[in-house]
Design a protein around this motif. Structure first.
Motif, PDB file in Angstrom:
ATOM      1  N   LEU A  48      64.405  62.767  10.888  1.00  0.00           N
ATOM      2  CA  LEU A  48      64.758  64.074  11.448  1.00  0.00           C
ATOM      3  C   LEU A  48      63.611  64.604  12.300  1.00  0.00           C
ATOM      4  O   LEU A  48      62.480  64.716  11.837  1.00  0.00           O
ATOM      5  CB  LEU A  48      65.075  65.055  10.317  1.00  0.00           C
ATOM      6  CG  LEU A  48      65.376  66.493  10.706  1.00  0.00           C
ATOM      7  CD1 LEU A  48      66.634  66.574  11.553  1.00  0.00           C
ATOM      8  CD2 LEU A  48      65.520  67.360   9.456  1.00  0.00           C
ATOM      9  N   ASP A 104      62.547  67.487  15.767  1.00  0.00           N
ATOM     10  CA  ASP A 104      62.933  68.523  16.713  1.00  0.00           C
ATOM     11  C   ASP A 104      62.861  67.955  18.117  1.00  0.00           C
ATOM     12  O   ASP A 104      62.045  67.072  18.405  1.00  0.00           O
ATOM     13  CB  ASP A 104      61.993  69.718  16.602  1.00  0.00           C
ATOM     14  CG  ASP A 104      60.557  69.359  16.970  1.00  0.00           C
ATOM     15  OD1 ASP A 104      60.135  69.637  18.107  1.00  0.00           O
ATOM     16  OD2 ASP A 104      59.847  68.790  16.113  1.00  0.00           O
ATOM     17  N   SER A 134      62.164  73.936  14.623  1.00  0.00           N
ATOM     18  CA  SER A 134      62.782  74.005  15.935  1.00  0.00           C
ATOM     19  C   SER A 134      61.784  74.405  17.015  1.00  0.00           C
ATOM     20  O   SER A 134      60.713  74.941  16.736  1.00  0.00           O
ATOM     21  CB  SER A 134      63.955  74.988  15.924  1.00  0.00           C
ATOM     22  OG  SER A 134      63.494  76.299  15.611  1.00  0.00           O
ATOM     23  N   THR A 155      73.007  64.377  16.875  1.00  0.00           N
ATOM     24  CA  THR A 155      72.229  65.469  17.458  1.00  0.00           C
ATOM     25  C   THR A 155      72.840  66.777  16.979  1.00  0.00           C
ATOM     26  O   THR A 155      74.071  66.925  16.909  1.00  0.00           O
ATOM     27  CB  THR A 155      72.230  65.418  18.990  1.00  0.00           C
ATOM     28  OG1 THR A 155      73.571  65.517  19.481  1.00  0.00           O
ATOM     29  CG2 THR A 155      71.609  64.121  19.487  1.00  0.00           C
ATOM     30  N   ALA A 197      61.814  69.199   9.953  1.00  0.00           N
ATOM     31  CA  ALA A 197      61.363  69.518  11.294  1.00  0.00           C
ATOM     32  C   ALA A 197      61.471  71.016  11.509  1.00  0.00           C
ATOM     33  O   ALA A 197      62.206  71.717  10.802  1.00  0.00           O
ATOM     34  CB  ALA A 197      62.210  68.771  12.327  1.00  0.00           C
ATOM     35  N   ILE A 222      69.541  73.683   7.102  1.00  0.00           N
ATOM     36  CA  ILE A 222      68.718  74.412   8.051  1.00  0.00           C
ATOM     37  C   ILE A 222      68.474  75.822   7.521  1.00  0.00           C
ATOM     38  O   ILE A 222      69.405  76.503   7.085  1.00  0.00           O
ATOM     39  CB  ILE A 222      69.391  74.455   9.435  1.00  0.00           C
ATOM     40  CG1 ILE A 222      69.577  73.016   9.955  1.00  0.00           C
ATOM     41  CG2 ILE A 222      68.559  75.277  10.416  1.00  0.00           C
ATOM     42  CD1 ILE A 222      70.336  72.910  11.249  1.00  0.00           C
ATOM     43  N   ALA A 231      64.544  72.583   9.434  1.00  0.00           N
ATOM     44  CA  ALA A 231      65.602  71.652   9.050  1.00  0.00           C
ATOM     45  C   ALA A 231      65.038  70.642   8.053  1.00  0.00           C
ATOM     46  O   ALA A 231      63.901  70.194   8.181  1.00  0.00           O
ATOM     47  CB  ALA A 231      66.161  70.936  10.274  1.00  0.00           C
ATOM     48  N   PHE A 234      67.973  69.403  16.996  1.00  0.00           N
ATOM     49  CA  PHE A 234      67.418  68.423  16.067  1.00  0.00           C
ATOM     50  C   PHE A 234      68.174  67.109  16.254  1.00  0.00           C
ATOM     51  O   PHE A 234      69.339  67.099  16.665  1.00  0.00           O
ATOM     52  CB  PHE A 234      67.565  68.874  14.609  1.00  0.00           C
ATOM     53  CG  PHE A 234      66.821  70.130  14.266  1.00  0.00           C
ATOM     54  CD1 PHE A 234      65.440  70.129  14.125  1.00  0.00           C
ATOM     55  CD2 PHE A 234      67.499  71.334  14.087  1.00  0.00           C
ATOM     56  CE1 PHE A 234      64.740  71.288  13.800  1.00  0.00           C
ATOM     57  CE2 PHE A 234      66.816  72.498  13.759  1.00  0.00           C
ATOM     58  CZ  PHE A 234      65.440  72.478  13.623  1.00  0.00           C
TER      59      PHE A 234
END
Length: 397
Positions: free
Chosen positions: A162, A164, A113, A182, A111, A131, A120, A170
Motif C-alpha cells: 500500500l 500513496d 495521503s 487504485t 500510507a 482509511i 490508510a 492510494f
C-alpha cells in the motif's frame, strides 16, 4: 518544524520535557528526529540524527514484529502500524502516544495521503484497506478486498504494498487475488479501479520517486508487475519476467522488501526473490541489464540519496552482513558487519550517514557513507525498522 509560543498552546512548553534534554522551555525542531522500532518491547526509540543519540523511549505500542511508520506533513506526528492491527499516533515533541486503536486482526503497513488528511492501512485479517482521519483516527472508509476464487466463491484477499500516490490516491496489491487496486480519495467515497491477472502472489510493491510507476513484486513466479499511473489506460505490464529462467530458486527465509528499492541514474535495482542477486534494470524500457552477485538473498536494496551507492542487507542465515554497490561500476565496494540479524537501514536526509539496526546485537550502528567509518553504536531493544522524519516529504514513504 519549530514550535513557537502561542496563545492557543499555553502549556506546550511544559509538555516538551520528555522530548528535550534541557529545561522544559527549550524547543526542538523535528527535522533531525526519527524513530527506531524496538520490536521485543513494543516501543519506539526516539532519536536525533544530528547528535546521533537516543532521546527517550515511547512504550505501549503493542506487537511491533512487522511494524512500519509514516509521518504527518509537519513532521510532528508518527503513525505506527503494528502487526496486531494497532494504529498508533505518536507525538514526537512530547514523546507520548496521542491516540491508539486496534483496527483489524493483522495488518502489514500503511500510507498517508498526499494532503496529509488520510491514513490508510493494509490488512491481512480481515483482508482489505481501512482509511482513517489523520486528525483523530476516526474511520473514513472500510474497503474489503473481495474477489472470486477458482471455485466461483467470494473471498477476501490479504493486502500488501500500500502506497500513496499524487492526486490524493492510494494503490494497493492483493496477494491472494493477483490484482492491483487504485483508491481515489478525491470524492465523498473512495473510487476503486481494479487491475486483474497481474501475476501470481504479489508480495510487496513500490512507487517510483516521482509517483509515476507502481511496481509489484511477484512471489509465485519470476518477474514484476508495472502500472504506469500517467497512462493507467494501458493496464499492467509484466517486466523482468525471465530473470530466473532455468534456475532453481533457493528456500526463501524472508521476503524481500520493495519499499526501499533503489533508482540511481537510468537504472533501477531490485532484490531477486530466492536468489543471491540484485537485479539492475534499465528504466528506459525496464529490461534486465545486469545481475549482480551478492552475499545472500537481498531484503532491502536502498539507494543513497545522491544515487552513488546501493546498500543491501540480507535474509537469514546471511543477515549479519551489509554490502555496498557502487552505481558507476556496478561492483561491490564494501562489506560491513554491523552486528547480528541486520533488519533495516535508513539514510540521513542528505545521505552522509546510514543507520543500521542489528536486532540480535541489541544495537544500532551509524556509519559515514563516504569513508565507511563507524560513527556511533546506540543501544536498543531488538531494533528493527528505522524511520526518519524527512520521509514525510517523499512520495510513497
Amino acid at each position: 518544524m519549530t514550535l513557537l509560543a502561542s496563545p492557543q498552546a499555553p502549556t506546550l512548553a511544559s509538555e516538551l520535557t520528555l522530548a528535550t534534554k534541557g529545561p522544559a522551555d527549550v524547543l526542538r525542531g523535528t527535522g533531525d528526529l526519527g524513530v527506531v522500532v524496538e520490536r521485543a518491547t513494543g516501543s519506539l526509540a526516539l532519536v536525533n540524527t544530528s547528535d546521533r543519540e537516543i532521546i527517550n523511549h515511547i512504550e505501549g505500542l503493542g506487537d511491533l514484529s512487522h511494524a512500519s511508520v509514516k509521518f504527518s506533513r509537519d513532521e510532528r506526528y508518527a503513525f505506527v502500524f503494528g502487526r496486531d492491527g494497532g494504529l498508533t499516533k505518536v507525538d514526537l515533541l512530547t514523546g507520548r502516544i496521542t491516540q491508539r486503536i486496534i483496527q483489524s486482526g493483522n495488518s502489514i503497513g500503511g500510507a498517508i495521503s498526499q494532503d496529509g488528511r488520510y491514513i490508510a492501512v493494509a490488512n491481512y485479517e480481515p483482508g482489505g484497506v481501512k482509511i482513517f482521519s489523520s486528525d483523530d483516527l476516526t474511520l473514513v472508509a472500510d474497503i474489503p478486498t473481495t474477489y472470486e476464487d477458482k471455485n466461483g466463491e467470494t473471498q477476501r484477499s490479504k493486502t500488501v504494498g500500500l502506497v500513496d500516490v499524487p492526486g490524493n490516491d492510494f494503490v494497493v496489491s492483493l496477494f491472494d487475488a493477483g490484482e492491483i487496486w487504485t483508491l481515489d480519495m478525491t470524492g465523498k467515497k473512495p473510487g476503486i479501479e481494479r487491475y486483474r491477472d497481474i501475476g501470481e502472489k504479489p508480495y510487496d510493491a513500490l512507487i517510483s520517486p516521482n509517483g509515476r510507476y507502481y511496481i509489484a513484486g511477484l512471489f509465485g513466479e519470476d518477474g514484476l508487475a508495472k502500472l504506469d499511473l500517467w497512462h493507467p489506460e494501458k493496464g499492467v505490464e509484466r517486466i523482468l519476467p525471465d530473470y530466473g529462467r532455468g534456475e532453481k530458486r533457493l528456500p526463501v527465509y524472508k521476503m524481500p522488501h520493495l519499499e526501499g528499492w533503489a533508482i540511481a541514474g537510468d537504472h533501477a535495482y531490485f532484490p531477486a526473490v530466492g536468489r543471491h542477486e540484485v537485479l539492475m534494470a534499465n528504466t528506459a524500457d525496464w529490461s534486465l541489464e545486469k545481475r549482480i552477485p551478492v552475499h545472500g538473498q537481498p531484503v532491502f536494496v536502498m539507494s543513497r540519496p545522491d544515487e552513488r551507492q546501493i546498500w543491501v542487507n540480507f535474509a537469514h542465515p546471511d543477515n549479519d552482513v551489509v554490502q555496498v554497490i557502487d552505481t558507476r561500476s556496478g561492483e561491490i565496494v564494501k562489506t560491513l558487519e554491523p552486528g547480528k540479524s541486520v533488519l533495516h537501514m535508513e539514510f540521513t536526509p542528505r545521505g552522509e550517514q546510514v543507520w543500521i539496526s542489528a536486532r540480535d546485537s541489541d544495537h544500532i550502528k551509524v556509519y559515514d557513507t563516504e569513508t565507511f567509518e563507524e560513527l556511533a553504536t546506540l543501544p536498543a531493544e531488538s531494533p528493527s525498522g528505522i524511520f526518519f522524519t524527512d520521509r514525510a516529504h517523499k512520495i510513497g514513504l
